[in-house]
Design an enzyme around this catalytic site. Structure first.
Site, short mmCIF file in Angstrom:
data_model
loop_
_atom_site.label_atom_id
_atom_site.label_comp_id
_atom_site.label_asym_id
_atom_site.label_seq_id
_atom_site.Cartn_x
_atom_site.Cartn_y
_atom_site.Cartn_z
N GLU A 37 49.83 -1.46 1.77
CA GLU A 37 49.95 -2.70 2.55
C GLU A 37 51.18 -3.51 2.20
OE1 GLU A 37 47.10 -1.43 1.62
OE2 GLU A 37 45.89 -1.39 3.44
N HIS A 62 34.51 -6.44 3.40
CA HIS A 62 35.01 -6.04 4.72
C HIS A 62 34.51 -6.97 5.82
CE1 HIS A 62 36.13 -2.34 2.71
NE2 HIS A 62 36.68 -1.88 3.80
#
Ligand SMILES: Cc1ncc(C[n+]2csc(CCOP(=O)(O)OP(=O)(O)O)c2C)c(N)n1
Ligand SMILES: Cc1ncc(C[n+]2csc(CCOP(=O)(O)OP(=O)(O)O)c2C)c(N)n1
Ligand SMILES: [Mg+2]
Ligand SMILES: [Mg+2]
Lengths: 354, 325, 354, 325
Positions: free
Chosen positions: B60, B129
């Protein structure tokens, strides 16, 4: 054994290929009761996850879930090789590693179903299976994070002189994230008793890892960068995995520092329940189904003279355990409101104000 | 006019902009060949090819670094961070680099980039999440923050975000991916920094964002039936924040209720209440009230997650209680 | 040249040591005007930073500041070797890299003094020197962040087919942070035109990097993990650095992908103005002062038959420029309130509301 | 009784706890041999040795991972993140792992750890080394957040944080490192979640944190001279937040002013205003007002930085204007 001999600050890395040769140890096969334990583990994991899959189809499993069908040999080998007080750190793909530490099937199945009798009473879910009393120190769902955390547990063991080892399992895709790099260097310089196990199943979620990785062996080809020996092994061979696990654990326990193991394997199903895994060539899938670790191992044990009835017994017992676990999980109550505001803090509560 | 899902609207919005401007490029994990793990970017690789639509490693920091470096040198990248929880592994790029570099360089650089990310709960994915991170971004000067609540807004705000010369954090509400809505044909574009009044009432103003908007709307329906007539505002854009529209409605109705999916502390609703209290204190006929997820990590089990996130019933009950006091 | 030959997916890394041999090119020395340019650059950087140091002592420099006295050969070599439209990314230790791209001394000095005529009108400060018009794409103060950012600029150049190369400078300590790992893999798999230059000055802030790094060469010994050739060179030899720079830039420009260069050098002073650098053995400091890149290079040029008067002229001109820059910087106004709320956004403003 | 600097108080607080509990270990960059880049940990290596006080590589994720793994297995680590801006490179460990794991595991694990970090502006270090990140942490359930404003509080709150069984983000105000204060001899410990009333007044309540506390105090002095008599509260702990003390004083004085070094949006002051508006609306005699740094990255030049961060003059002027309206 050469495969795990440590060359601190090693200036030159032997290639993973050559190491792979070395990784298949000349040593004798594990003794019979070990092999039976390995077989039993693999069968229990396989039966459990097949049932978990059926339960998705019945929409009983909430949220997501990640199966490791086909990867059982790795979890089984470490489950059998580890000391009961050793630490396991796994990913969201952690059912096998949790069961392999001796966690009963019922709470694991119940957690997948979001029941109050789940391993974490439904608060964690399938991606965060944890059982501290079994040394299962958590399943982590952000790629990479648990490698540094495992270093911390290993540091603690080293500080306390407990002789415990931390074993951390992660995937091939995880080798390209920063935390991997930081953890490996950190473990190496502090000689931490940690074993890094890369379960290389060739894919991230839907992308083939080789297409976004600069080297052939995502873990083994990075080992030299941390003064470690490259080590690529057959993750579908329970005996080989067991030998490699024992060697790495012994080395860590005796102060030899970390080992990085790349275990080649294959995810027989999709990444998660949502994934039909259409992106994989059928030929590749077929090839790997043919390399399924379990039938091959059964044949090997029979060839070694083990009575088929013993193996039948193991399979029957596992099947019964899965049935019981399924029933007990389904019978579990849904977690009640009282759990919602519990255990944010060590005092058991969740208050942010005085 | 066609009916589209929120999910489908994403690819349509991106495709619309990639067609008109070849400086627009798109990268992320599993976004190209697989069309995204939420299937939000299906078809983009096929239409725009592997040079403009690229799969990345699980890196990322590299993804956002690539977007930032490309933006400062003439491209208009769109980067996907699969789940907004993963901003944790690349937060430095977002808050210290992308957000600050224009100011630090005295305006020598601009960063026309969009960071798309799946945000919020409701899918039983558990604490790592499911977070609503809009406030993490809102707290950092230099970032624009957008959260659409309908397929039409997804397209229009995506278009506006891509055309905007500043970095935009574009949060897609995972719980809304399957939601359907009518979408006009042809090019759709919209304006950042504009809230939408979805319904006008006399007694109170409900201000909601993203996944909470449909819930606020149905709560307003129930409340109307109970004689409480509410304005419902979809914030849509946290930065810039359309205080003109919001304060006007709050002043007119005299009561403010915020509906926030985020855990309570430091949520956008707190900021909004502080703005209203400071600027239209004497127009408030009663205490402004915040309806939020309690300040806890989100549990995974469906029964627990449903208790945590503001529900229609909780909104109705809270507003009724406050209005009848 | 062998030192930069790329072995994509190279399975085996030659050791940095051996590469070091290769890195000293058999090739002829740079031509005279190049060598004069290298000398001029080094002199200008050295004189500038010496003056900056004097200004700290007079408390005219606000905040912090990081000198690279002793490391000039690296910045000079790239400054001379790079194309005018190439991109430079530096750290907080970026005075030299900024000046080496042709940024005038006055705005740089004025930025250190926090004046309105500073390179960023005082808004950035010494750690963030940036001059887009000179290809100086920023100085970054969070270790590691600018490696991925440089990849982005390189990606953009590749996409636009501009033939530009991004060069990113970072330290030995930066090789242990996650962003380093992500950027190297990313650049390798996309064949990005980026040159990674590790200025190995042996120390982080106050800690010797070898004490917290698992390998001897923090950058070169990691190269193989990204399919790159290990490359450790003498960062205090301007000629060698120039050859290495040209080779890496050519390779990147011609589609050959990234190069990772480890340039061995030394920070003659402390980490920052706050640091007397007492943690370093005096013998080490003396040894490295003896290896100062500038006097050695002057002697080499004289030995090569260059007229000393030419070098005197370079030094005189640099000294005058530094004096002028100092005066102009000191004469600069203090940034006014109007600047405070400017340029958060592309529209020139800072409003967060409508 | 001795006079100590805020800087010296840090080492004293850590040493006090390391002496009484050998489960306490300390790691970070340049913290051991060098005694910290701010010289806050001088002498610890000498007293406790290299096994308990360790220098690390520049690997913030490894540092916090090590602390988390050690905390879950029986140690009580203290980790230093040199500047709080650097939370950007290890935010995942803080917000997704350390903050959530106890809840996710249904209480199987506890995380008795402290993350110390140099926080805030005033040193002319520029936008990437000057942020006030207390609100980033406050927004995340599962973290306790402490910001001391005096040497005595540094020791007492450090002691409380180390003894606390939960993760504590301990933010040291860089601008206060040289500040001196009287400190009692012998063991000093304190209680998390308690605000301090530093001065009591009738007309208004100023609530300040960290580096803003001394400024609020001198502003209160000036205001008293101008006939405005203020209570000044040092928040000290954002989580848990001492709403009992704060709301009591705000209700008594009828006016609330927050003094925040953070950029405006989603600051703790907004949360506090929303709590006060919701819970003691009818005790408020006028609009609650927030005095913050504008919502911009911090500039480096001293003249600009001084304009950005709330000054004594700005506090005085803002309160006077509001009280005389
Ligand atoms: C930081 C981060 N990025 C992305 C994801 C989304 N994600 C979850 S699993 C996965 C693939 C991981 O692949 P690998 O490491 O090979 O493990 P495997 O799933 O194959 O066991 C991705 C990208 C994540 N969870 N965390
Ligand atoms: C992520 C991060 N961690 C720590 C720091 C503090 N810090 C600034 S410079 C520095 C040392 C860097 O050493 P090196 O990479 O060798 O570069 P050098 O300063 O020697 O040029 C450190 C630790 C930082 N700026 N960013
Ligand atoms: Mg994989
Ligand atoms: Mg260095």
């Amino acid at each position: 054994m050469a495969a795990t001999a440590r060359a601190k600050g090693a200036r030159s890395a032997k290639s993973a290929k050559s190491a792979k040769g070395k990784a298949a140890p000349a040593s004798a096969p594990p003794e019979e009761r070990t092999r039976l334990a390995l077989y039993e583990q693999m069968i229990r994991l396989r039966y459990f996850e097949k049932r978990a899959y059926d339960l998705f189809l019945q929409n009983l499993v909430k949220g997501t879930s990640h199966l490791a069908l086909g990867q059982e040999a790795i979890a089984a080998a470490f489950g059998v090789a580890m000391r009961t007080d050793d630490y396991t750190f796994a990913t969201y793909r952690g059912h096998n590693h949790t069961l392999a530490r001796g966690v009963p099937m019922t709470p694991v199945m119940a957690e997948l179903l979001g029941r109050e009798n789940g391993l974490m009473a439904g608060k964690g879910g399938s991606m965060h299976l944890t059982s501290v009393e079994h040394g299962m120190m958590g399943s982590y769902a952000i790629v990479g994070a648990h490698l540094p955390i495992a270093c911390g547990a290993a540091w603690s063991a080293q500080y306390r002189g407990s002789g415990q080892v931390a074993v951390v399992f992660f995937g091939d895709g995880a080798t390209n994230i920063g935390a991997f790099h930081e953890a490996l260097n950190f473990a190496a310089i502090w000689d931490l008793p940690v074993v890094f196990v890369c379960e290389n199943n060739l894919y991230m979620e839907y992308t083939r890892t080789s297409t976004i990785t600069a080297v052939e062996h995502p873990a083994a080809d990075r080992a030299a960068g941390y003064g470690l020996e490259p080590l690529a092994v057959d993750g579908n061979d329970a005996d080989e995995m067991y030998h490699v696990a024992i060697a790495a654990l012994d080395k860590a326990r005796s102060g030899g520092g970390p080992t990085l193991i790349e275990a080649l394997t294959y995810r027989q199903g999709g990444h998660s329940r949502a994934d039909p895994a259409k992106y994989r060539p059928q030929a590749e899938v077929d090839e790997w189904l043919a390399r399924d670790p379990i039938p091959a191992y059964r044949a090997r044990l029979l060839a070694a003279g083990i009575d088929g009835a013993v193996l039948d017994g193991i399979e029957k017992a596992a099947a019964e355990d899965v049935d019981t676990a399924t029933e007990e999980a389904k019978a579990g109550a849904l977690p009640g409101p009282d759990l919602l505001m519990k255990d944010v803090w060590a005092d058991g509560g969740a208050s942010w104000r005085n | 006019m066609a009916e589209l899902t929120y999910r489908e609207a994403i690819a349509r919005g991106i495709a619309q902009e990639m067609r008109r401007d070849d400086r627009v490029v798109f990268l992320g994990e599993d976004v190209a060949a697989a069309g995204g793990v939420f299937k939000g970017t299906v078809g983009l690789l096929e239409e725009f090819g592997p040079v403009r639509v690229r799969d990345t490693p699980i890196s990322e920091q590299a993804i956002l670094g690539a977007a930032m470096g490309a933006a400062m040198t003439g491209l208009r990248p769109i980067a996907e961070i699969m789940y907004s929880d993963f901003f944790g592994v690349c937060w430095d790029l977002v808050v210290n680099q992308i957000a600050k570099s224009r100011y630090m360089t005295n305006g020598q650089m601009t960063f026309p980039l969009v960071i798309r990310s799946g945000n919020g709960g409701g899918l039983r994915f558990g604490a790592q999440h499911s977070q609503s991170v809009e406030n993490w971004a809102m707290a950092v000067p230099g970032l624009k923050v957008v959260v659409p609540s309908s397929p039409a807004d997804v397209i229009g705000l995506m278009s506006a975000a891509i055309r905007d010369p500043d970095p935009v954090i574009f949060l897609e509400e995972k719980a809304l991916y399957p939601a359907k809505g009518e979408v006009a044909d042809g090019e759709i574009t919209d304006t950042l920094g504009t809230a939408k009044v979805l319904r006008t009432g006399e007694h109170a103003t409900l201000v909601a964002l993203g996944n909470m908007v449909p819930r606020a709307m149905s709560a307003a329906g129930d409340l109307a039936a109970a004689g409480i007539d509410c304005t419902v505002i979809d914030v849509r854009s946290l930065v810039p924040l359309d205080t003109t529209t919001i304060l006007r409605e709050v002043a007119r109705t005299g009561r403010l209720f915020t509906v926030e999916e985020n855990p309570r502390l430091c949520g956008w609703g707190g900021e909004l209440v502080s703005i209203a209290s400071e600027e239209i204190f004497y127009d408030l006929d009663g205490a402004p009230i915040r309806i939020t997820t309690p300040h806890i990590p989100l549990p995974a089990a469906d029964t627990l997650e449903d208790l945590a996130i503001p529900s229609v019933d909780r909104i109705v009950a809270t507003v009724q209680k406050a209005m009848n006091e």
